[in-house]
Motif scaffolding. Structure first.
Motif, short mmCIF file in Angstrom:
data_model
loop_
_atom_site.label_atom_id
_atom_site.label_comp_id
_atom_site.label_asym_id
_atom_site.label_seq_id
_atom_site.Cartn_x
_atom_site.Cartn_y
_atom_site.Cartn_z
N UNK A 103 0.85 -1.18 0.00
CA UNK A 103 0.00 0.00 0.00
C UNK A 103 0.89 1.24 0.00
N UNK A 104 0.47 2.24 -0.75
CA UNK A 104 1.23 3.48 -0.78
C UNK A 104 0.32 4.65 -1.06
N UNK A 105 0.69 5.81 -0.55
CA UNK A 105 -0.07 7.05 -0.77
C UNK A 105 0.89 8.22 -0.68
N UNK B 32 6.24 3.37 6.38
CA UNK B 32 7.57 3.90 6.07
C UNK B 32 7.45 4.94 4.96
N UNK B 33 8.28 5.95 5.05
CA UNK B 33 8.29 7.00 4.04
C UNK B 33 9.34 6.67 2.99
N UNK B 34 9.00 6.97 1.73
CA UNK B 34 9.95 6.72 0.65
C UNK B 34 9.81 7.79 -0.42
N UNK B 35 10.92 8.03 -1.09
CA UNK B 35 10.92 8.97 -2.21
C UNK B 35 10.19 8.32 -3.38
N UNK B 36 9.56 9.13 -4.23
CA UNK B 36 8.90 8.57 -5.41
C UNK B 36 9.91 7.86 -6.32
N UNK C 61 6.69 12.78 -1.13
CA UNK C 61 7.13 11.44 -0.74
C UNK C 61 5.92 10.55 -0.46
N UNK C 62 6.12 9.26 -0.60
CA UNK C 62 5.09 8.28 -0.32
C UNK C 62 5.17 7.80 1.12
N UNK C 63 4.05 7.39 1.65
CA UNK C 63 3.98 6.61 2.87
C UNK C 63 3.55 5.23 2.42
N UNK C 64 4.30 4.21 2.84
CA UNK C 64 4.08 2.84 2.37
C UNK C 64 3.89 1.88 3.52
N UNK D 39 10.89 -0.07 -0.29
CA UNK D 39 9.66 0.30 0.41
C UNK D 39 8.64 -0.84 0.43
N UNK D 40 8.88 -1.88 -0.33
CA UNK D 40 8.09 -3.12 -0.25
C UNK D 40 8.85 -4.16 0.58
N UNK D 41 10.10 -4.34 0.27
CA UNK D 41 10.91 -5.39 0.91
C UNK D 41 11.08 -5.17 2.41
N UNK D 42 11.37 -3.93 2.82
CA UNK D 42 11.58 -3.65 4.24
C UNK D 42 10.36 -3.95 5.09
N UNK D 43 9.20 -3.37 4.74
CA UNK D 43 8.00 -3.67 5.52
C UNK D 43 7.61 -5.14 5.48
N UNK D 44 7.82 -5.80 4.34
CA UNK D 44 7.50 -7.23 4.24
C UNK D 44 8.40 -8.03 5.15
N UNK D 45 9.69 -7.71 5.15
CA UNK D 45 10.64 -8.42 6.01
C UNK D 45 10.29 -8.23 7.48
N UNK D 46 9.82 -7.05 7.83
CA UNK D 46 9.39 -6.78 9.21
C UNK D 46 8.33 -7.79 9.66
N UNK D 47 7.43 -8.13 8.75
CA UNK D 47 6.32 -9.03 9.09
C UNK D 47 6.68 -10.50 8.92
N UNK D 48 7.59 -10.81 8.01
CA UNK D 48 7.92 -12.21 7.71
C UNK D 48 9.41 -12.33 7.40
N UNK D 49 10.22 -12.64 8.42
CA UNK D 49 11.67 -12.71 8.19
C UNK D 49 12.10 -13.85 7.26
#
Length: 153
Positions: free
Chosen positions: A7-9, A40-44, A53-56, A125-135
């Protein structure tokens, strides 16, 4: 089936929109939201300069929907939260984006749906949050932890 949604906005009240997207997914028949990452915030990324910037976030879900049905549900959430796909600029600003990143171990490229998401392995911005939930998360290119180490600054 277990699935991963990104998800991103970057337009409007980003955090409120992400929370509303999670609520809308939770309210969708056939989808159970199991976990949501830290925002997490990320640059476009892409060809459109000068945008906020996006919030993801990443959501892990369990679903009885097929992959195309899950994509349709993601698009319905986007529409309900103000994204008009007919005028959406690729890589441009948007009030919400809900992408199907992975659907179990399914690999496909058909009818407007590529699984896993074709650029997920390149996006911190996808990999980091995903890793947080599922190592132990993996993509065909390798473990998410290794992929993140390659793309993280």
């Amino acid at each position: 089936m277990h699935a991963v949604l990104a998800l991103g906005a970057n337009v409007g009240h980003r955090a409120a929109t992400l929370r509303a997207a999670v609520d809308a997914l939770t309210a969708t028949d056939g989808i159970t939201v199991d976990a949501v990452s830290t925002f997490v915030e990320s640059a476009p990324v892409g060809a459109v300069p000068d945008q906020p910037d996006f919030l993801n976030a990443v959501a892990l879900v369990t679903t009885t929907l097929g992959p195309h049905e899950l994509l349709a549900a993601a698009h319905a959430v986007e529409a309900a939260l103000g994204l008009d796909r007919s005028t959406k600029v690729p890589d441009g600003p948007r009030p919400i984006d809900v992408d199907v990143v992975a659907y179990g171990d399914v690999e496909l490229d058909e009818d407007g749906l590529v699984l896993p998401h074709p650029r997920a392995h390149e996006r911190a911005f996808v990999l980091g949050p995903w890793l947080e939930l599922d190592p132990h998360a993996r993509l065909p290119q390798g473990p998410v932890a290794d992929l993140l180490a390659r793309v993280a600054p």
